[in-house]
Design a protein around this motif. Structure first.
Motif, PDB file in Angstrom:
ATOM      1  N   ALA A 264     -11.457 -10.085 -11.645  1.00 46.31           N
ATOM      2  CA  ALA A 264     -10.232 -10.228 -12.435  1.00 46.31           C
ATOM      3  C   ALA A 264     -10.038  -9.034 -13.370  1.00 46.31           C
ATOM      4  O   ALA A 264      -8.926  -8.523 -13.520  1.00 46.31           O
ATOM      5  N   PHE A 265     -11.145  -8.572 -13.972  1.00 46.58           N
ATOM      6  CA  PHE A 265     -11.041  -7.438 -14.889  1.00 46.58           C
ATOM      7  C   PHE A 265     -10.677  -6.157 -14.139  1.00 46.58           C
ATOM      8  O   PHE A 265      -9.831  -5.383 -14.587  1.00 46.58           O
ATOM      9  N   TYR A 266     -11.319  -5.923 -12.974  1.00 43.88           N
ATOM     10  CA  TYR A 266     -11.009  -4.725 -12.205  1.00 43.88           C
ATOM     11  C   TYR A 266      -9.561  -4.739 -11.716  1.00 43.88           C
ATOM     12  O   TYR A 266      -8.871  -3.724 -11.744  1.00 43.88           O
ATOM     13  N   LEU A 267      -9.104  -5.896 -11.256  1.00 36.19           N
ATOM     14  CA  LEU A 267      -7.718  -5.996 -10.809  1.00 36.19           C
ATOM     15  C   LEU A 267      -6.768  -5.764 -11.979  1.00 36.19           C
ATOM     16  O   LEU A 267      -5.759  -5.076 -11.837  1.00 36.19           O
ATOM     17  N   PHE A 268      -7.105  -6.319 -13.135  1.00 32.91           N
ATOM     18  CA  PHE A 268      -6.272  -6.109 -14.315  1.00 32.91           C
ATOM     19  C   PHE A 268      -6.208  -4.625 -14.671  1.00 32.91           C
ATOM     20  O   PHE A 268      -5.150  -4.105 -15.033  1.00 32.91           O
ATOM     21  N   THR A 269      -7.341  -3.933 -14.530  1.00 35.70           N
ATOM     22  CA  THR A 269      -7.374  -2.495 -14.794  1.00 35.70           C
ATOM     23  C   THR A 269      -6.460  -1.750 -13.840  1.00 35.70           C
ATOM     24  O   THR A 269      -5.689  -0.863 -14.242  1.00 35.70           O
ATOM     25  N   LEU A 270      -6.524  -2.104 -12.554  1.00 41.11           N
ATOM     26  CA  LEU A 270      -5.689  -1.435 -11.562  1.00 41.11           C
ATOM     27  C   LEU A 270      -4.210  -1.711 -11.800  1.00 41.11           C
ATOM     28  O   LEU A 270      -3.361  -0.853 -11.545  1.00 41.11           O
ATOM     29  N   ARG A 271      -3.891  -2.898 -12.277  1.00 43.00           N
ATOM     30  CA  ARG A 271      -2.499  -3.239 -12.546  1.00 43.00           C
ATOM     31  C   ARG A 271      -2.005  -2.566 -13.818  1.00 43.00           C
ATOM     32  O   ARG A 271      -0.861  -2.089 -13.877  1.00 43.00           O
ATOM     33  N   LEU A 272      -2.850  -2.532 -14.831  1.00 41.05           N
ATOM     34  CA  LEU A 272      -2.437  -1.966 -16.106  1.00 41.05           C
ATOM     35  C   LEU A 272      -2.368  -0.446 -16.038  1.00 41.05           C
ATOM     36  O   LEU A 272      -1.453   0.177 -16.591  1.00 41.05           O
ATOM     37  N   VAL A 273      -3.330   0.166 -15.371  1.00 41.85           N
ATOM     38  CA  VAL A 273      -3.364   1.620 -15.205  1.00 41.85           C
ATOM     39  C   VAL A 273      -3.134   1.911 -13.727  1.00 41.85           C
ATOM     40  O   VAL A 273      -4.035   1.738 -12.912  1.00 41.85           O
ATOM     41  N   PRO A 274      -1.937   2.305 -13.341  1.00 43.30           N
ATOM     42  CA  PRO A 274      -1.608   2.456 -11.915  1.00 43.30           C
ATOM     43  C   PRO A 274      -2.295   3.654 -11.267  1.00 43.30           C
ATOM     44  O   PRO A 274      -1.684   4.670 -10.958  1.00 43.30           O
ATOM     45  N   LEU A 275      -3.614   3.511 -11.029  1.00 44.98           N
ATOM     46  CA  LEU A 275      -4.365   4.593 -10.405  1.00 44.98           C
ATOM     47  C   LEU A 275      -4.041   4.704  -8.921  1.00 44.98           C
ATOM     48  O   LEU A 275      -4.098   5.792  -8.344  1.00 44.98           O
ATOM     49  N   PHE A 276      -3.741   3.581  -8.305  1.00 49.06           N
ATOM     50  CA  PHE A 276      -3.454   3.552  -6.873  1.00 49.06           C
ATOM     51  C   PHE A 276      -2.084   2.936  -6.649  1.00 49.06           C
ATOM     52  O   PHE A 276      -1.621   2.125  -7.461  1.00 49.06           O
ATOM     53  N   PRO A 277      -1.433   3.295  -5.537  1.00 45.87           N
ATOM     54  CA  PRO A 277      -0.111   2.723  -5.262  1.00 45.87           C
ATOM     55  C   PRO A 277      -0.150   1.199  -5.203  1.00 45.87           C
ATOM     56  O   PRO A 277      -1.155   0.602  -4.800  1.00 45.87           O
ATOM     57  N   PHE A 278       0.946   0.605  -5.574  1.00 45.97           N
ATOM     58  CA  PHE A 278       1.111  -0.845  -5.627  1.00 45.97           C
ATOM     59  C   PHE A 278       0.664  -1.510  -4.323  1.00 45.97           C
ATOM     60  O   PHE A 278      -0.118  -2.462  -4.320  1.00 45.97           O
ATOM     61  N   PHE A 279       1.150  -0.991  -3.183  1.00 45.68           N
ATOM     62  CA  PHE A 279       0.879  -1.649  -1.909  1.00 45.68           C
ATOM     63  C   PHE A 279      -0.579  -1.499  -1.483  1.00 45.68           C
ATOM     64  O   PHE A 279      -1.105  -2.355  -0.760  1.00 45.68           O
ATOM     65  N   VAL A 280      -1.246  -0.436  -1.927  1.00 45.71           N
ATOM     66  CA  VAL A 280      -2.650  -0.241  -1.580  1.00 45.71           C
ATOM     67  C   VAL A 280      -3.514  -1.303  -2.252  1.00 45.71           C
ATOM     68  O   VAL A 280      -4.409  -1.891  -1.630  1.00 45.71           O
ATOM     69  N   VAL A 281      -3.246  -1.567  -3.524  1.00 47.51           N
ATOM     70  CA  VAL A 281      -3.996  -2.603  -4.249  1.00 47.51           C
ATOM     71  C   VAL A 281      -3.811  -3.958  -3.571  1.00 47.51           C
ATOM     72  O   VAL A 281      -4.763  -4.715  -3.378  1.00 47.51           O
ATOM     73  N   ASN A 282      -2.582  -4.271  -3.181  1.00 51.81           N
ATOM     74  CA  ASN A 282      -2.312  -5.550  -2.519  1.00 51.81           C
ATOM     75  C   ASN A 282      -3.102  -5.679  -1.224  1.00 51.81           C
ATOM     76  O   ASN A 282      -3.730  -6.716  -0.958  1.00 51.81           O
ATOM     77  N   ALA A 283      -3.059  -4.634  -0.412  1.00 52.82           N
ATOM     78  CA  ALA A 283      -3.719  -4.682   0.895  1.00 52.82           C
ATOM     79  C   ALA A 283      -5.237  -4.749   0.763  1.00 52.82           C
ATOM     80  O   ALA A 283      -5.895  -5.542   1.446  1.00 52.82           O
ATOM     81  N   VAL A 284      -5.797  -3.931  -0.132  1.00 53.97           N
ATOM     82  CA  VAL A 284      -7.253  -3.894  -0.282  1.00 53.97           C
ATOM     83  C   VAL A 284      -7.774  -5.208  -0.857  1.00 53.97           C
ATOM     84  O   VAL A 284      -8.797  -5.737  -0.407  1.00 53.97           O
ATOM     85  N   MET A 285      -7.077  -5.757  -1.854  1.00 51.82           N
ATOM     86  CA  MET A 285      -7.502  -7.027  -2.411  1.00 51.82           C
ATOM     87  C   MET A 285      -7.424  -8.148  -1.380  1.00 51.82           C
ATOM     88  O   MET A 285      -8.175  -9.117  -1.440  1.00 51.82           O
ATOM     89  N   GLY A 286      -6.524  -8.007  -0.407  1.00 53.85           N
ATOM     90  CA  GLY A 286      -6.441  -8.987   0.649  1.00 53.85           C
ATOM     91  C   GLY A 286      -7.673  -9.012   1.531  1.00 53.85           C
ATOM     92  O   GLY A 286      -7.975 -10.031   2.173  1.00 53.85           O
TER      93      GLY A 286
ATOM     94  N   ALA B 215       9.796   9.230 -21.960  1.00 52.56           N
ATOM     95  CA  ALA B 215       8.562   9.456 -22.712  1.00 52.56           C
ATOM     96  C   ALA B 215       7.613   8.273 -22.540  1.00 52.56           C
ATOM     97  O   ALA B 215       6.401   8.446 -22.353  1.00 52.56           O
ATOM     98  N   LEU B 216       8.162   7.057 -22.581  1.00 57.27           N
ATOM     99  CA  LEU B 216       7.338   5.873 -22.370  1.00 57.27           C
ATOM    100  C   LEU B 216       6.740   5.860 -20.966  1.00 57.27           C
ATOM    101  O   LEU B 216       5.585   5.470 -20.763  1.00 57.27           O
ATOM    102  N   LEU B 217       7.521   6.284 -19.979  1.00 59.26           N
ATOM    103  CA  LEU B 217       7.010   6.335 -18.610  1.00 59.26           C
ATOM    104  C   LEU B 217       5.816   7.272 -18.509  1.00 59.26           C
ATOM    105  O   LEU B 217       4.874   7.040 -17.750  1.00 59.26           O
ATOM    106  N   GLY B 218       5.831   8.363 -19.285  1.00 55.30           N
ATOM    107  CA  GLY B 218       4.720   9.301 -19.241  1.00 55.30           C
ATOM    108  C   GLY B 218       3.530   8.873 -20.085  1.00 55.30           C
ATOM    109  O   GLY B 218       2.383   9.099 -19.716  1.00 55.30           O
ATOM    110  N   VAL B 219       3.816   8.210 -21.220  1.00 58.34           N
ATOM    111  CA  VAL B 219       2.747   7.847 -22.148  1.00 58.34           C
ATOM    112  C   VAL B 219       2.053   6.549 -21.736  1.00 58.34           C
ATOM    113  O   VAL B 219       0.854   6.373 -21.979  1.00 58.34           O
ATOM    114  N   PHE B 220       2.769   5.651 -21.072  1.00 57.86           N
ATOM    115  CA  PHE B 220       2.209   4.331 -20.775  1.00 57.86           C
ATOM    116  C   PHE B 220       0.880   4.376 -20.037  1.00 57.86           C
ATOM    117  O   PHE B 220      -0.072   3.694 -20.438  1.00 57.86           O
ATOM    118  N   PRO B 221       0.747   5.153 -18.940  1.00 61.07           N
ATOM    119  CA  PRO B 221      -0.558   5.156 -18.257  1.00 61.07           C
ATOM    120  C   PRO B 221      -1.702   5.612 -19.156  1.00 61.07           C
ATOM    121  O   PRO B 221      -2.816   5.082 -19.078  1.00 61.07           O
TER     122      PRO B 221
END
Length: 242
Positions: A135-157, A207-213
């Motif tokens: 849960a923590f690792y998934l939360f990290t991936l969701r909060l900090v978009p290190l990988f594309p959205f669809f990659v996280v979905n597929a790998v977690m599957g 600016a928010l789009l750049g600072v958020f990650p």
């Protein structure tokens, strides 16, 4: 109906939906240029049938997210330009999470069994680790978009992370990023000329789009350090007896 037959039917349905998406040219409408050209028409359509338009938008977003189709970002920006901030935030937050969960379930149904047979003990070790910290690792991936959205979905599957956990963590973890993009969309929707590009509101949005990650990464690091600190604290000793 056998499991193999169900998988074949599900795969055929997914392929048919993807083919229909591109065959009908829907991808051509999910571009910034098309959004700008059709913004007024979309606004009029929403005014004519608010509920039906919102339901259609929601279902389209779920489909795009579930099948990992291109256009989710434009849908978010376009939704903000038509619905405004709060309505779009609610619609996109739930639609993207439902779509992501469906994508995770699709990956699990179609590919996990084959991957399990191929990797065996190695995947079991990954599942054991995710059972502890998934849960923590998934939360990290969701909060900090290190990988594309669809990659996280597929790998977690491919893992054994419960879909209920996947949904809940994704719903919470993706919300801040969704809010940033929706906010940018409301500003983009206000553009009537090139001079609007340098408006303070639009600059703040980008600016928010750049600072958020960066801010999200810092927040995750703080949480991780606290977790490590708690795990390394010595256990309290029992009472001393004479």
């Amino acid at each position: 109906m056998s499991g193999r037959t169900r998988k074949l039917l599900l795969a055929a349905l997914a392929v048919a939906l993807v083919a229909a998406f591109f065959g009908l040219g829907l991808h051509k409408h999910l571009t910034l240029e098309a959004l700008k050209a059709s913004r007024q028409a979309l606004t009029d359509a929403r005014a004519a049938a608010p509920l039906g338009f919102a339901v259609g938008y929601f279902l389209l977003y779920v489909l795009v997210a579930a099948l990992s189709l291109p256009g989710a970002t434009v849908l978010t920006l376009g939704g903000a330009a038509v619905f405004g901030f709060w309505t779009t935030l609610v619609l996109v937050s739930f639609a993207s999470t439902i779509g992501a969960t469906l994508a995770c379930a699709l990956s699990r149904t179609l590919f996990r069994e084959a991957v399990t047979k191929r990797l065996g003990p190695r995947l079991a070790a990954v599942d054991a680790g995710l059972a502890r910290e998934g849960a923590f690792y998934l939360f990290t991936l969701r909060l900090v978009p290190l990988f594309p959205f669809f990659v996280v979905n597929a790998v977690m599957g491919l893992t054994a992370v419960p879909l209920s956990t996947f949904y809940l963590v994704s719903q919470i973890g993706m919300l801040p990023g969704t809010a940033v993009y929706v906010n940018a969309g409301t500003r983009l929707g206000e553009l009537t000329s090139l001079s609007g590009i340098v408006s303070p509101g639009l600059l703040v949005s980008f600016a928010l789009l750049g600072v958020f990650p960066l801010a999200a990464r810092r927040a995750v690091d703080v949480v991780r350090r606290k977790r490590v600190g708690k795990s390394t604290q010595p256990a309290p000793s029992g009472p001393n007896h004479p």
